[in-house]
Design a protein around this motif. Structure first.
Motif, short mmCIF file in Angstrom:
data_model
loop_
_atom_site.label_atom_id
_atom_site.label_comp_id
_atom_site.label_asym_id
_atom_site.label_seq_id
_atom_site.Cartn_x
_atom_site.Cartn_y
_atom_site.Cartn_z
N UNK A 33 0.83 -1.21 0.00
CA UNK A 33 0.00 0.00 0.00
C UNK A 33 0.86 1.26 0.00
N UNK A 34 0.33 2.32 -0.60
CA UNK A 34 1.00 3.62 -0.56
C UNK A 34 0.76 4.31 0.77
N UNK A 35 -0.31 3.95 1.46
CA UNK A 35 -0.62 4.54 2.76
C UNK A 35 0.17 3.85 3.85
N UNK A 36 0.79 4.63 4.73
CA UNK A 36 1.67 4.05 5.75
C UNK A 36 0.94 3.12 6.72
N UNK A 37 -0.28 3.47 7.12
CA UNK A 37 -1.01 2.65 8.09
C UNK A 37 -1.37 1.29 7.48
N UNK A 38 -1.95 1.30 6.28
CA UNK A 38 -2.34 0.05 5.64
C UNK A 38 -1.12 -0.78 5.26
N UNK A 39 -0.03 -0.14 4.91
CA UNK A 39 1.22 -0.84 4.62
C UNK A 39 1.75 -1.52 5.87
N UNK A 40 1.75 -0.80 7.00
CA UNK A 40 2.22 -1.35 8.26
C UNK A 40 1.38 -2.56 8.67
N UNK A 41 0.06 -2.45 8.55
CA UNK A 41 -0.82 -3.57 8.90
C UNK A 41 -0.58 -4.76 7.97
N UNK A 42 -0.38 -4.50 6.69
CA UNK A 42 -0.09 -5.58 5.74
C UNK A 42 1.23 -6.27 6.04
N UNK A 43 2.24 -5.49 6.39
CA UNK A 43 3.54 -6.06 6.75
C UNK A 43 3.42 -6.93 8.01
N UNK A 44 2.66 -6.44 8.97
CA UNK A 44 2.45 -7.21 10.20
C UNK A 44 1.74 -8.53 9.90
N UNK A 45 0.70 -8.49 9.09
CA UNK A 45 0.00 -9.72 8.71
C UNK A 45 0.98 -10.72 8.10
N UNK A 46 1.81 -10.26 7.17
CA UNK A 46 2.76 -11.16 6.49
C UNK A 46 3.74 -11.77 7.48
N UNK A 47 4.22 -10.98 8.42
CA UNK A 47 5.18 -11.50 9.39
C UNK A 47 4.54 -12.51 10.33
N UNK A 48 3.31 -12.26 10.74
CA UNK A 48 2.62 -13.21 11.63
C UNK A 48 2.31 -14.50 10.88
N UNK A 49 1.86 -14.39 9.63
CA UNK A 49 1.58 -15.58 8.83
C UNK A 49 2.86 -16.42 8.67
N UNK A 50 3.99 -15.75 8.46
CA UNK A 50 5.27 -16.45 8.26
C UNK A 50 5.70 -17.22 9.52
N UNK A 51 5.17 -16.87 10.68
CA UNK A 51 5.50 -17.61 11.90
C UNK A 51 4.92 -19.02 11.87
N UNK A 52 3.92 -19.22 11.03
CA UNK A 52 3.36 -20.55 10.80
C UNK A 52 2.69 -21.17 12.03
N UNK A 53 1.84 -20.40 12.68
CA UNK A 53 1.02 -20.96 13.76
C UNK A 53 0.16 -22.07 13.18
N UNK A 54 -0.21 -23.06 13.99
CA UNK A 54 -1.15 -24.07 13.50
C UNK A 54 -2.46 -23.45 13.00
N UNK A 55 -2.90 -22.38 13.65
CA UNK A 55 -4.08 -21.63 13.22
C UNK A 55 -3.80 -20.13 13.39
N UNK A 56 -4.09 -19.38 12.35
CA UNK A 56 -3.97 -17.92 12.40
C UNK A 56 -5.28 -17.33 11.91
N UNK A 57 -5.84 -16.44 12.70
CA UNK A 57 -7.06 -15.72 12.32
C UNK A 57 -6.72 -14.24 12.25
N UNK A 58 -7.00 -13.65 11.11
CA UNK A 58 -6.73 -12.22 10.92
C UNK A 58 -8.06 -11.50 10.80
N UNK A 59 -8.31 -10.63 11.74
CA UNK A 59 -9.55 -9.87 11.79
C UNK A 59 -9.27 -8.51 11.17
#
Length: 131
Positions: A33-59
């Motif tokens: 994203x060009x917007x800093x807030x949405x970019x930060x949230x997207x980066x956080x999602x990607x990093x949490x997904x990469x941790x590979x929890x048995x289950x991840x829920x993104x609200x």
């Protein structure tokens, strides 16, 4: 810092044996994203997904309504205008909701998500039946 603190919390949870991780992100989150807030949230999602929890829920709620410790002009204006603007069907998925509504749905997800859903996204319009 917003990404790093939450990412560290997720890593600690994983190392502590947590099997299901629920992350509150944002509607429109995108690491490109060009917007800093949405970019930060997207980066956080990607990093949490990469941790590979048995289950991840993104609200992914829209604007969260409620009292804030500090005054934020943009959020104050949005909390006044969005409920009116979002009466248009195409914009209903951006309708603001309360933190209490999100917390309630998170509890429901934590108790009822089935083990076969390794990664599940919960978007505002889908999760809260706002249409």
């Amino acid at each position: 810092m917003d990404v790093e603190y939450q990412y560290r919390a997720a890593k600690l949870a994983l190392s502590g044996g947590v099997n299901q991780y629920l992350l509150v992100s944002s509607s429109g989150a995108n690491p490109d994203s060009n917007g800093s807030y949405l970019k930060m949230k997207g980066e956080l999602e990607a990093k949490v997904i990469a941790l590979n929890f048995p289950q991840t829920s993104i609200i992914q709620p829209s604007l969260l309504l409620g009292e804030r410790a500090d005054f934020r002009l943009g959020e104050k204006l949005a909390s006044t205008l969005l409920p009116v603007i979002c009466k248009l069907p195409a914009l209903s998925k951006y309708r603001p909701i309360t933190g209490e509504q999100v917390a309630s749905k998170m509890c429901h997800i934590a108790l009822h998500q089935t083990a076969h859903n390794k990664l599940q996204y919960y978007r505002l319009d889908e999760l809260f039946n706002l249409n």
